[in-house]
Write an enzyme that holds these catalytic residues in place. Structure first.
Site, PDB file in Angstrom:
ATOM      1  N   PHE A  83      26.307  83.083  17.137  1.00 45.12           N
ATOM      2  CA  PHE A  83      27.266  82.950  16.045  1.00 45.12           C
ATOM      3  C   PHE A  83      26.709  82.087  14.913  1.00 45.12           C
ATOM      4  CE2 PHE A  83      29.899  83.443  19.932  1.00 45.12           C
ATOM      5  CZ  PHE A  83      30.258  84.752  19.699  1.00 45.12           C
ATOM      6  N   ILE A  84      25.689  82.584  14.261  1.00 47.58           N
ATOM      7  CA  ILE A  84      25.009  81.861  13.189  1.00 47.58           C
ATOM      8  C   ILE A  84      25.514  82.392  11.851  1.00 47.58           C
ATOM      9  CG2 ILE A  84      22.778  81.314  12.200  1.00 47.58           C
ATOM     10  CD1 ILE A  84      21.723  82.034  15.128  1.00 47.58           C
ATOM     11  N   THR A  85      26.288  81.576  11.139  1.00 45.12           N
ATOM     12  CA  THR A  85      26.875  81.991   9.869  1.00 45.12           C
ATOM     13  C   THR A  85      25.802  82.062   8.786  1.00 45.12           C
ATOM     14  OG1 THR A  85      28.934  80.937  10.503  1.00 45.12           O
ATOM     15  CG2 THR A  85      28.660  81.451   8.177  1.00 45.12           C
TER      16      THR A  85
ATOM     17  N   GLU B 149      32.172  65.685  14.401  1.00 40.87           N
ATOM     18  CA  GLU B 149      32.678  66.675  15.356  1.00 40.87           C
ATOM     19  C   GLU B 149      31.588  67.597  15.876  1.00 40.87           C
ATOM     20  OE1 GLU B 149      34.089  66.395  12.181  1.00 40.87           O
ATOM     21  OE2 GLU B 149      35.679  65.070  12.833  1.00 40.87           O
ATOM     22  N   ARG B 150      30.488  67.722  15.172  1.00 42.26           N
ATOM     23  CA  ARG B 150      29.430  68.636  15.596  1.00 42.26           C
ATOM     24  C   ARG B 150      28.562  67.951  16.592  1.00 42.26           C
ATOM     25  NH1 ARG B 150      27.563  72.816  11.336  1.00 42.26           N
ATOM     26  NH2 ARG B 150      27.869  74.057  13.163  1.00 42.26           N
TER      27      ARG B 150
END
Length: 92
Positions: A5-7, A91-92
């Site tokens: 899931f790499i934007t 958060e990451r």
């Protein structure tokens, strides 16, 4: 295990990769700039999604014996954890 899931990964010309470059517990990660077209670097297929079509998502980046030149080291060797902590949201 590949990153999933790499934007905007299909559109990027440069990808910053955190890679272990030594066995040191906290100083063993370095940031490397991997360029589009480097031998052994491939992107997975685009994921079909229901919304937000303006940005692509793809399944994985695959690295198979990619040679990364010394000039593609981002910052000092072993400084990857410190750079990530300074620039990513907690958060990451």
């Amino acid at each position: 295990m590949p990153k999933t899931f790499i934007t905007n990964g299909l559109n990027a010309d440069l990808v910053i990769v955190a890679a272990r470059t030594s066995e040191h517990k906290h100083g063993g990660l370095s940031l490397l700039v991997v360029e589009r077209g480097m031998e052994g670097f491939e992107r997975g297929k685009q994921i079909e999604k229901l919304g937000q079509h303006a940005s692509d998502n793809h399944r994985a980046c695959n690295f198979d014996d990619v040679f990364v030149a010394e000039e593609n080291l981002l910052g000092e060797e072993g400084s990857g954890v410190h750079a990530a902590r300074a620039r990513l949201v907690p958060e990451r």
